[in-house]
Design an enzyme around this catalytic site. Structure first.
Site, PDB file in Angstrom:
ATOM      1  N   ASP A 125      43.824  34.919  31.773  1.00 13.00           N
ATOM      2  CA  ASP A 125      42.788  36.060  31.928  1.00 13.00           C
ATOM      3  C   ASP A 125      42.505  36.406  30.347  1.00 13.00           C
ATOM      4  O   ASP A 125      43.328  36.497  29.861  1.00 13.00           O
ATOM      5  CB  ASP A 125      43.204  36.835  32.915  1.00 13.00           C
ATOM      6  CG  ASP A 125      43.152  36.488  34.297  1.00 13.00           C
ATOM      7  OD1 ASP A 125      42.527  35.603  34.686  1.00 13.00           O
ATOM      8  OD2 ASP A 125      44.159  36.987  35.071  1.00 13.00           O
ATOM      9  N   ASP A 139      36.476  34.636  37.741  1.00 12.67           N
ATOM     10  CA  ASP A 139      36.417  36.057  38.506  1.00 12.67           C
ATOM     11  C   ASP A 139      35.296  36.649  38.581  1.00 12.67           C
ATOM     12  O   ASP A 139      34.645  37.170  39.456  1.00 12.67           O
ATOM     13  CB  ASP A 139      37.560  36.990  38.020  1.00 12.67           C
ATOM     14  CG  ASP A 139      39.003  36.409  37.902  1.00 12.67           C
ATOM     15  OD1 ASP A 139      39.385  35.599  38.768  1.00 12.67           O
ATOM     16  OD2 ASP A 139      39.653  36.648  37.146  1.00 12.67           O
TER      17      ASP A 139
END
EC number: 3.4.23.36
Length: 178
Positions: A125, A139
């Site tokens: 991430d 995402d």
């Protein structure tokens, strides 16, 4: 003709999924080489920034102790989304499913091949949303896919209300239209 249209929608879903997964993996590779887990690079003040995070769990690191289970759920979701893509009823539905499929594939690739172990890898991430959470392009694609599908379903329901009202001789105002 219907078979060709369905085939075209399936191809659109697969193309969108492939582009999303490739962009996701490319940006994760850049993040791994250029970002730090300790330092945030602000993009929009404190609202959005870049910071590396290796996430063993799902959103908000939920399920971090069961990464292998998240991997299996992801593989199951891929299977269901491929079936849904093959049955997509509209072009927008195909785009929405493609966004979801690409997002899931992007994160499952991490779970399968990233350290610490096959099938239990951490998701990379790097998009820091204030102090709320850190995510990635997969995402973003998942969220966009949900929005596209919701808007498509809403539009379809509004069209059906209009069609039903027109058949029954009801005006748009009486049918709840604007």
């Amino acid at each position: 003709m219907i078979g060709r249209e369905r085939s075209n929608r399936f191809a659109v879903a697969c193309l969108v999924a492939a582009v999303v997964a490739l962009l996701d993996q490319a940006t994760k590779a850049i993040a791994l080489t250029g970002l730090s887990q300790d330092e945030r690079i602000p993009l929009l003040g404190n609202l959005l920034g870049l910071q590396l995070a290796l996430n063993p769990g799902a959103i908000l690191s939920l399920g971090g102790g069961a990464t292998w289970l998240l991997t299996l759920l992801g593989i199951g979701a891929i299977t269901l989304l491929v079936i849904a893509a093959a049955r997509a009823g509209s072009g927008w539905w195909a785009v929405g499913i493609g966004l979801l499929l690409g997002g899931v594939i992007g994160n499952v690739i991490d779970r399968l091949f990233a350290p610490p172990a096959f099938g239990a890898g951490y998701v990379t991430d790097f998009l820091a949303y204030g102090n709320l959470f850190i995510g990635n392009l997969a995402d973003v694609a998942l969220g966009a896919g949900v929005v596209v599908l919701a808007l498509s379903a809403w539009h379809r329901s509004r069209t059906r209300i209009g069609d039903t009202a027109a058949t029954a001789g009801v005006t748009d105002d009486e049918a709840g239209g604007s």
